[in-house]
Motif scaffolding. Structure first.
Motif, PDB file in Angstrom:
ATOM      1  N   SER A  39       9.733 -10.759  -6.599  1.00 49.05           N
ATOM      2  CA  SER A  39      10.299  -9.407  -6.771  1.00 49.05           C
ATOM      3  C   SER A  39       9.478  -8.621  -7.797  1.00 49.05           C
ATOM      4  CB  SER A  39      11.754  -9.494  -7.224  1.00 49.05           C
ATOM      5  OG  SER A  39      12.283  -8.205  -7.462  1.00 49.05           O
ATOM      6  N   TYR A  40       9.003  -7.443  -7.370  1.00 47.89           N
ATOM      7  CA  TYR A  40       8.197  -6.585  -8.243  1.00 47.89           C
ATOM      8  C   TYR A  40       8.674  -5.139  -8.138  1.00 47.89           C
ATOM      9  CZ  TYR A  40       4.535 -10.243  -8.545  1.00 47.89           C
ATOM     10  OH  TYR A  40       3.836 -11.390  -8.756  1.00 47.89           O
ATOM     11  N   THR A  41       8.460  -4.395  -9.224  1.00 43.31           N
ATOM     12  CA  THR A  41       8.658  -2.943  -9.210  1.00 43.31           C
ATOM     13  C   THR A  41       7.304  -2.280  -9.463  1.00 43.31           C
ATOM     14  OG1 THR A  41      10.945  -3.073  -9.962  1.00 43.31           O
ATOM     15  CG2 THR A  41       9.811  -0.976 -10.286  1.00 43.31           C
ATOM     16  N   PHE A  42       6.976  -1.298  -8.619  1.00 46.52           N
ATOM     17  CA  PHE A  42       5.705  -0.579  -8.703  1.00 46.52           C
ATOM     18  C   PHE A  42       5.971   0.894  -8.976  1.00 46.52           C
ATOM     19  CE2 PHE A  42       5.316  -4.154  -5.841  1.00 46.52           C
ATOM     20  CZ  PHE A  42       4.122  -4.762  -6.200  1.00 46.52           C
ATOM     21  N   GLN A  43       5.108   1.517  -9.778  1.00 45.53           N
ATOM     22  CA  GLN A  43       5.195   2.957  -9.999  1.00 45.53           C
ATOM     23  C   GLN A  43       3.787   3.541 -10.079  1.00 45.53           C
ATOM     24  OE1 GLN A  43       7.582   4.304 -13.316  1.00 45.53           O
ATOM     25  NE2 GLN A  43       7.713   6.382 -12.491  1.00 45.53           N
ATOM     26  N   ALA A  44       3.472   4.378  -9.083  1.00 53.87           N
ATOM     27  CA  ALA A  44       2.126   4.960  -8.988  1.00 53.87           C
ATOM     28  C   ALA A  44       2.155   6.408  -9.476  1.00 53.87           C
ATOM     29  CB  ALA A  44       1.638   4.885  -7.545  1.00 53.87           C
ATOM     30  N   ASP A  45       2.583   6.600 -10.729  1.00 65.60           N
ATOM     31  CA  ASP A  45       2.670   7.968 -11.263  1.00 65.60           C
ATOM     32  C   ASP A  45       1.432   8.362 -12.054  1.00 65.60           C
ATOM     33  OD1 ASP A  45       3.221   6.140 -13.268  1.00 65.60           O
ATOM     34  OD2 ASP A  45       4.775   7.350 -14.229  1.00 65.60           O
ATOM     35  N   ILE A  78      -4.950   1.063   1.876  1.00 65.99           N
ATOM     36  CA  ILE A  78      -4.731   1.993   0.765  1.00 65.99           C
ATOM     37  C   ILE A  78      -5.274   3.373   1.107  1.00 65.99           C
ATOM     38  CG2 ILE A  78      -4.840   0.117  -0.927  1.00 65.99           C
ATOM     39  CD1 ILE A  78      -7.567   1.292  -1.833  1.00 65.99           C
ATOM     40  N   VAL A  79      -6.133   3.458   2.128  1.00 67.59           N
ATOM     41  CA  VAL A  79      -6.830   4.719   2.422  1.00 67.59           C
ATOM     42  C   VAL A  79      -5.848   5.787   2.891  1.00 67.59           C
ATOM     43  CG1 VAL A  79      -8.617   5.829   3.817  1.00 67.59           C
ATOM     44  CG2 VAL A  79      -8.986   3.513   2.928  1.00 67.59           C
ATOM     45  N   GLY A  80      -4.956   5.451   3.834  1.00 70.41           N
ATOM     46  CA  GLY A  80      -4.001   6.430   4.350  1.00 70.41           C
ATOM     47  C   GLY A  80      -3.128   7.042   3.271  1.00 70.41           C
ATOM     48  N   PRO A  81      -2.462   6.228   2.434  1.00 71.13           N
ATOM     49  CA  PRO A  81      -1.642   6.800   1.365  1.00 71.13           C
ATOM     50  C   PRO A  81      -2.429   7.639   0.368  1.00 71.13           C
ATOM     51  CG  PRO A  81      -1.086   4.490   1.727  1.00 71.13           C
ATOM     52  CD  PRO A  81      -2.304   4.776   2.547  1.00 71.13           C
ATOM     53  N   LEU A  82      -3.632   7.159  -0.022  1.00 67.04           N
ATOM     54  CA  LEU A  82      -4.433   7.931  -0.981  1.00 67.04           C
ATOM     55  C   LEU A  82      -4.879   9.258  -0.384  1.00 67.04           C
ATOM     56  CD1 LEU A  82      -6.661   5.074  -2.457  1.00 67.04           C
ATOM     57  CD2 LEU A  82      -4.843   6.319  -3.656  1.00 67.04           C
ATOM     58  N   LEU A  83      -5.284   9.245   0.883  1.00 69.34           N
ATOM     59  CA  LEU A  83      -5.716  10.474   1.551  1.00 69.34           C
ATOM     60  C   LEU A  83      -4.569  11.467   1.633  1.00 69.34           C
ATOM     61  CD1 LEU A  83      -7.805  12.050   3.271  1.00 69.34           C
ATOM     62  CD2 LEU A  83      -6.939  10.800   5.261  1.00 69.34           C
ATOM     63  N   ALA A  84      -3.377  10.986   1.981  1.00 73.12           N
ATOM     64  CA  ALA A  84      -2.232  11.878   2.139  1.00 73.12           C
ATOM     65  C   ALA A  84      -1.791  12.496   0.820  1.00 73.12           C
ATOM     66  CB  ALA A  84      -1.069  11.108   2.768  1.00 73.12           C
ATOM     67  N   ARG A  85      -1.775  11.691  -0.228  1.00 70.25           N
ATOM     68  CA  ARG A  85      -1.210  12.169  -1.503  1.00 70.25           C
ATOM     69  C   ARG A  85      -2.242  12.824  -2.408  1.00 70.25           C
ATOM     70  NH1 ARG A  85       1.340   8.387  -6.079  1.00 70.25           N
ATOM     71  NH2 ARG A  85       2.004  10.013  -7.547  1.00 70.25           N
ATOM     72  N   PHE A  86      -3.491  12.329  -2.367  1.00 67.29           N
ATOM     73  CA  PHE A  86      -4.495  12.824  -3.313  1.00 67.29           C
ATOM     74  C   PHE A  86      -5.680  13.516  -2.645  1.00 67.29           C
ATOM     75  CE2 PHE A  86      -2.456   9.098  -5.301  1.00 67.29           C
ATOM     76  CZ  PHE A  86      -1.908   9.717  -6.424  1.00 67.29           C
ATOM     77  N   GLY A  87      -5.725  13.515  -1.314  1.00 69.96           N
ATOM     78  CA  GLY A  87      -6.777  14.230  -0.613  1.00 69.96           C
ATOM     79  C   GLY A  87      -8.060  13.468  -0.420  1.00 69.96           C
ATOM     80  N   CYS A  95       0.827  -1.208   0.000  1.00 68.46           N
ATOM     81  CA  CYS A  95       0.000   0.000   0.000  1.00 68.46           C
ATOM     82  C   CYS A  95       0.863   1.260   0.000  1.00 68.46           C
ATOM     83  CB  CYS A  95      -0.932  -0.009   1.210  1.00 68.46           C
ATOM     84  SG  CYS A  95      -2.202  -1.301   1.136  1.00 68.46           S
ATOM     85  N   ALA A  96       2.052   1.181   0.587  1.00 71.84           N
ATOM     86  CA  ALA A  96       2.928   2.349   0.679  1.00 71.84           C
ATOM     87  C   ALA A  96       3.443   2.815  -0.676  1.00 71.84           C
ATOM     88  CB  ALA A  96       4.106   2.042   1.610  1.00 71.84           C
ATOM     89  N   VAL A  97       3.376   1.971  -1.713  1.00 72.21           N
ATOM     90  CA  VAL A  97       3.860   2.401  -3.034  1.00 72.21           C
ATOM     91  C   VAL A  97       3.000   3.535  -3.584  1.00 72.21           C
ATOM     92  CG1 VAL A  97       4.729   0.068  -3.465  1.00 72.21           C
ATOM     93  CG2 VAL A  97       2.518   0.759  -4.454  1.00 72.21           C
ATOM     94  N   LEU A  98       1.788   3.698  -3.031  1.00 71.62           N
ATOM     95  CA  LEU A  98       0.891   4.769  -3.495  1.00 71.62           C
ATOM     96  C   LEU A  98       1.346   6.152  -3.036  1.00 71.62           C
ATOM     97  CD1 LEU A  98      -2.483   2.950  -2.777  1.00 71.62           C
ATOM     98  CD2 LEU A  98      -1.595   3.537  -5.050  1.00 71.62           C
ATOM     99  N   LEU A  99       2.324   6.202  -2.135  1.00 71.88           N
ATOM    100  CA  LEU A  99       2.768   7.479  -1.570  1.00 71.88           C
ATOM    101  C   LEU A  99       3.720   8.248  -2.482  1.00 71.88           C
ATOM    102  CD1 LEU A  99       3.275   6.367   2.131  1.00 71.88           C
ATOM    103  CD2 LEU A  99       1.731   8.179   1.361  1.00 71.88           C
ATOM    104  N   THR A 100       4.180   7.641  -3.576  1.00 75.10           N
ATOM    105  CA  THR A 100       5.138   8.300  -4.457  1.00 75.10           C
ATOM    106  C   THR A 100       4.848   7.968  -5.910  1.00 75.10           C
ATOM    107  OG1 THR A 100       7.495   8.511  -5.018  1.00 75.10           O
ATOM    108  CG2 THR A 100       6.755   6.361  -4.209  1.00 75.10           C
ATOM    109  N   GLY A 101       5.250   8.863  -6.794  1.00 74.72           N
ATOM    110  CA  GLY A 101       5.151   8.591  -8.220  1.00 74.72           C
ATOM    111  C   GLY A 101       6.402   7.926  -8.760  1.00 74.72           C
TER     112      GLY A 101
END
Length: 436
Positions: free
Chosen positions: A71-77, A102-111, A30-36
C-alpha cells in the motif's frame, strides 16, 4: 547473477495467495501523474519491474509514502520535468518496459513526454507505433532521436479525435486513454484493448473525475476534462500468477488451493486448463486443484482433430500463459499444438525442455507441437537460464516436477514478475533455494 537450485519430484500441498497484478500496476502507477492530489493504491506487488517504476516516479518528483505491505500513497504536485532530459532518466527508463506509459499522462498534464526506447523481455519485436500514432491523432508533435533511441511528444493542449487502433494493444490503449482524459473535446478509440486491468484503469480514472464510457468493450468514448482529483484504488490479483499456480499443481500432481483469485476476471483461463484435462473446483472465490495422481488427458476437438491453444486479445487467452500451457502439456496424455501469435521469440525456450526429455516439435518461431508423457517418464533435471519472465516461471515449474536437482540462472527475470517466489514455494513444500 542470481540462481535457483531446485530439487524436483516432490508433491506440494497447501494454500497460496496470488500477488497484485503486475500488468495492472504498471498502468495504475503511471496514472498518478495525472493529478497533483493524493492517490492511494493497495495490493501493489513487491516485484522488480514495479519497484523500478516506483523509483522512477520518485526521481520524477512524485512524493511517495509507504502505508504498509503493498500500500502506497503518491502525490505528483511537484513534478520535476527536467529529469526527463537527464542521463539518469535515459538509463533508468530504458530498463523497464512499463516506463512507456508515463508519456501519456505527462503529455496530457504538462504538454510534453519523453522516453528512451524501453527494455523488458527479449521475446521479439514489441513496437511502440500504436502509442505514438494515438498521441499524434490527439494533436501532439512527435520526434525521435535515432542516435540515442529517444522518443518525444509535445503539445500545448491535446484535442479529442476519433481513432481506429491498428492493434488492440493493452499498453497502447492505456497510454492513449490517459492522454485523452485531459484533452479538449471527445476522443473515440475503436479496437481498444478491453482486458480487466484496462477496465480497472478506466474505472479508477472515472473516480478521479474522468468521463470514460464503453468500459469493457473495444469502443471507448472519452470526454475530456480540465483536471483530475485524487482517489483510492485496490488492484486485482494477478491472473498470470494464478495460471502459473494451476500449472504448477498439475505438473507436480499436487493438491493446492489458490486463494482470492477474482473468478469473474479470469476469462478463458480456467476453460483452457480444463481442455488439458486439469480439474479445477470453484470454492467461493478460491480455486481448488486436487492431486492429479492419475494424470490428465488433453481433449481433442469434437471431430477428433488435435487441440490447438493460441493467444488472442481479451477476452481470448492471454499470451503470457502459453509458456505455462506448453510445459503442462509435456506430462499430459495426448497432444496439443501451441500457437504463439504475438511474439516470435517466446517459444525458443523449448530447447531446455527437450533437454529435460520433453517431446516437443518446434514447427517455427510461433508454433510448437507437444506430445505428452502422461507421467510415464519424469523430466530430467538440468542447468538452464531464464530468458524472460514467463519462460522463467515455466522452466521453474518443469524443474519442480523433474527428477533430480536443476539449476536456473538469471532468475532476476523471474523476480521481475513474481514476488518472493522461492519463499512462497517453500511454504507449500517445494525444495528450492536461492544462491547469489
Amino acid at each position: 547473477m542470481g540462481t535457483f537450485k531446485i530439487e524436483g519430484g516432490h508433491q506440494l500441498k497447501g494454500e497460496i495467495t496470488p500477488q497484485g497484478a503486475k500488468n495492472e500496476a504498471l498502468q495504475i502507477l503511471c496514472a498518478v501523474l495525472l493529478t497533483g492530489e493524493k492517490v492511494t493504491i493497495h495490493n501493489i506487488p513487491d516485484i522488480v519491474d514495479v519497484n523500478k517504476l516506483i523509483v522512477l516516479l520518485g526521481n520524477l518528483g512524485v512524493k511517495i509514502k509507504k502505508n504498509g505491505k503493498g500500500s502506497y500513497t503518491f502525490q505528483a504536485d511537484e513534478v520535476n520535468l527536467s529529469y526527463l532530459e537527464s542521463s539518469q532518466f535515459k538509463d533508468e527508463g530504458k530498463g523497464l518496459r512499463g516506463s512507456i506509459m508515463i508519456v501519456g499522462p505527462l503529455l496530457a498534464r504538462f504538454g510534453k513526454g519523453y522516453i528512451p526506447k524501453p527494455g523488458g523481455d527479449k521475446i521479439g519485436r514489441r513496437r511502440l507505433d500504436t502509442h505514438f500514432e494515438g498521441f499524434i491523432n490527439l494533436g501532439a508533435t512527435f520526434r525521435y532521436n535515432k542516435e540515442e533511441y529517444f522518443y518525444g511528444v509535445e503539445a500545448k493542449r491535446l484535442k479529442g479525435a476519433y481513432m481506429l487502433l491498428d492493434e488492440a494493444s493493452v499498453t497502447g490503449t492505456a497510454n492513449i486513454v490517459m492522454a485523452a482524459v485531459l484533452a479538449q473535446g471527445i476522443t473515440t478509440i475503436y479496437n481498444a484493448a478491453c482486458e480487466p486491468y484496462l477496465q480497472q484503469l478506466c474505472n479508477m480514472l472515472n473516480r478521479m473525475g474522468a468521463k470514460i464510457s464503453g468500459i469493457g468493450s473495444n469502443l471507448l468514448t472519452i470526454e475530456g476534462v480540465d483536471s483530475l482529483g485524487g482517489c483510492e484504488h485496490t488492484m486485482l490479483p494477478d491472473m498470470i500468477e494464478i495460471g502459473s499456480w494451476i500449472g504448477l499443481a498439475a505438473m507436480t500432481q499436487s493438491e493446492l488451493t489458490i486463494k482470492n483469485v477474482g473468478w469473474e476476471h479470469l476469462g478463458q483461463i480456467p476453460n483452457v486448463f480444463k481442455k488439458l484435462g486439469i480439474t479445477l473446483e470453484r470454492k467461493g472465490d478460491d480455486i481448488y486443484i486436487p492431486a492429479h495422481t492419475d494424470g490428465y488427458e488433453i481433449q481433442n476437438y469434437i471431430d477428433g482433430s488435435i487441440l490447438t491453444i493460441s493467444d488472442a486479445p481479451w477476452p481470448g487467452f492471454t499470451p503470457d500463459l502459453l509458456s505455462i500451457i506448453l510445459v503442462v502439456a509435456t506430462q499430459a496424455k495426448g497432444e496439443v499444438l501451441v500457437h504463439q501469435k504475438m511474439f516470435e521469440s517466446r517459444l525458443f525456450f523449448v530447447d531446455k525442455l527437450i533437454d529435460m526429455g520433453a517431446k516437443i516439435i518446434l514447427c517455427d518461431p510461433h508454433r510448437a507441437t507437444v506430445i505428452g508423457h502422461n507421467f510415464t517418464s519424469q523430466l530430467k533435471a538440468t542447468v538452464m537460464t531464464s530468458p524472460d519472465i514467463r519462460a522463467g516461471i515455466s522452466l521453474l515449474i518443469a524443474a519442480l516436477s523433474a527428477k533430480g536437482t536443476s539449476t536456473i540462472h538469471n532468475i532476476e527475470q523471474i523476480d521481475r514478475g513474481y514476488e518472493n517466489i522461492d519463499e512462497r514455494l517453500r511454504a507449500i513444500g517445494a525444495k528450492i533455494i536461492r544462491v547469489d
